[in-house]
Write a protein that holds these residues in place. Sequence first.
Motif, mmCIF file in Angstrom:
data_model
loop_
_atom_site.group_PDB
_atom_site.id
_atom_site.type_symbol
_atom_site.label_atom_id
_atom_site.label_comp_id
_atom_site.label_asym_id
_atom_site.label_seq_id
_atom_site.Cartn_x
_atom_site.Cartn_y
_atom_site.Cartn_z
ATOM 1 N N ALA A 1 6.386 -21.488 -19.354
ATOM 2 C CA ALA A 1 6.378 -22.739 -18.598
ATOM 3 C C ALA A 1 7.154 -23.847 -19.312
ATOM 4 C CB ALA A 1 4.937 -23.175 -18.353
ATOM 5 N N GLU B 1 10.303 -25.799 -17.613
ATOM 6 C CA GLU B 1 10.291 -27.240 -17.459
ATOM 7 C C GLU B 1 11.471 -27.877 -18.180
ATOM 8 O OE1 GLU B 1 9.137 -31.045 -16.298
ATOM 9 O OE2 GLU B 1 8.637 -29.040 -15.538
ATOM 10 N N HIS C 1 14.767 -21.944 -6.920
ATOM 11 C CA HIS C 1 13.483 -21.470 -6.396
ATOM 12 C C HIS C 1 12.663 -20.810 -7.493
ATOM 13 C CE1 HIS C 1 10.701 -19.921 -3.327
ATOM 14 N NE2 HIS C 1 10.675 -18.812 -4.058
ATOM 15 N N ARG D 1 11.195 -23.462 -9.873
ATOM 16 C CA ARG D 1 10.226 -24.409 -9.332
ATOM 17 C C ARG D 1 9.033 -23.746 -8.658
ATOM 18 N NH1 ARG D 1 11.906 -29.498 -9.695
ATOM 19 N NH2 ARG D 1 14.120 -29.916 -10.046
ATOM 20 N N ALA D 2 9.015 -22.437 -8.565
ATOM 21 C CA ALA D 2 7.895 -21.752 -7.917
ATOM 22 C C ALA D 2 6.588 -22.039 -8.662
ATOM 23 C CB ALA D 2 8.156 -20.248 -7.874
ATOM 24 N N ASP D 3 5.523 -22.236 -7.903
ATOM 25 C CA ASP D 3 4.216 -22.496 -8.516
ATOM 26 C C ASP D 3 3.795 -21.330 -9.405
ATOM 27 O OD1 ASP D 3 4.026 -24.943 -7.256
ATOM 28 O OD2 ASP D 3 2.996 -24.121 -5.505
ATOM 29 N N GLU D 4 4.063 -20.136 -8.931
ATOM 30 C CA GLU D 4 3.794 -18.938 -9.722
ATOM 31 C C GLU D 4 5.129 -18.360 -10.181
ATOM 32 O OE1 GLU D 4 0.913 -17.773 -10.668
ATOM 33 O OE2 GLU D 4 -0.211 -19.330 -9.599
ATOM 34 N N GLU E 1 8.191 -16.253 -10.748
ATOM 35 C CA GLU E 1 8.694 -15.116 -9.974
ATOM 36 C C GLU E 1 9.993 -14.638 -10.606
ATOM 37 O OE1 GLU E 1 9.718 -13.920 -5.338
ATOM 38 O OE2 GLU E 1 9.271 -15.996 -5.860
#
Length: 210
Positions: free
Chosen positions: A117, A121, A182, A185-188, A190
């Motif tokens: 993460a 970020e 994508h 920025r995906a919450d999970e 991928e």
Amino acid sequence: MAPADEARTAGQSGLRERKKRETRVALSQAAIRLCVLHGWADVTIDQIAAEANVSVRTFRNYFASKAEAIAASHLERMLRVADDLLARPAAEPLWDALLHAVLGQFAPPDNSAPHNARWREGVRLMLAEPALAGEIVKANAAAQQELAEAVARRTGTDAERDVHPKLVAAVVAAGSGVAVEHSLRADEPEPLGSVLTRVFEQLAAGLPVP
């Protein structure tokens, strides 16, 4: 000049160009690594040069700024996509060949999830830097030109006169960018390879309405 001398000179020239390209890549990767880990404002050209184990003078021989150095990685990656496309089997459908070429350069070999993460970020923050935007646009334009040339060679078209290779190159660049964004920025988390595969499947199908 004798043939042997010509061959030797050509080999030396090729080696010099390869070393220059390797230095450009090393500097670009060092700039990305430091800016992602420490933040854009806290990274200097001196630090980038030290990270790449070269002098500041060498850095300035290749790039005018750290933004230009970072953008160079995008151009280099798309140049490799173009090379990979031309190396794919001639009978392979164009969009299949493009997917394999893009996957080979954008996605990890094991299709693993993106970095942790903190890294994701850091990449997002780096890409949001206004100073980088203009350099990315320039690098992308050069990348699309090179890819259009490769598409034209593969399809027997003319990259200057025909719209098809230019359009394909632009779509590939846009689709790859959407996949990266994508994935970041995906919450999970991928895997980028999975996102790229979906993107290119939709492109090959003519972007049908979901």
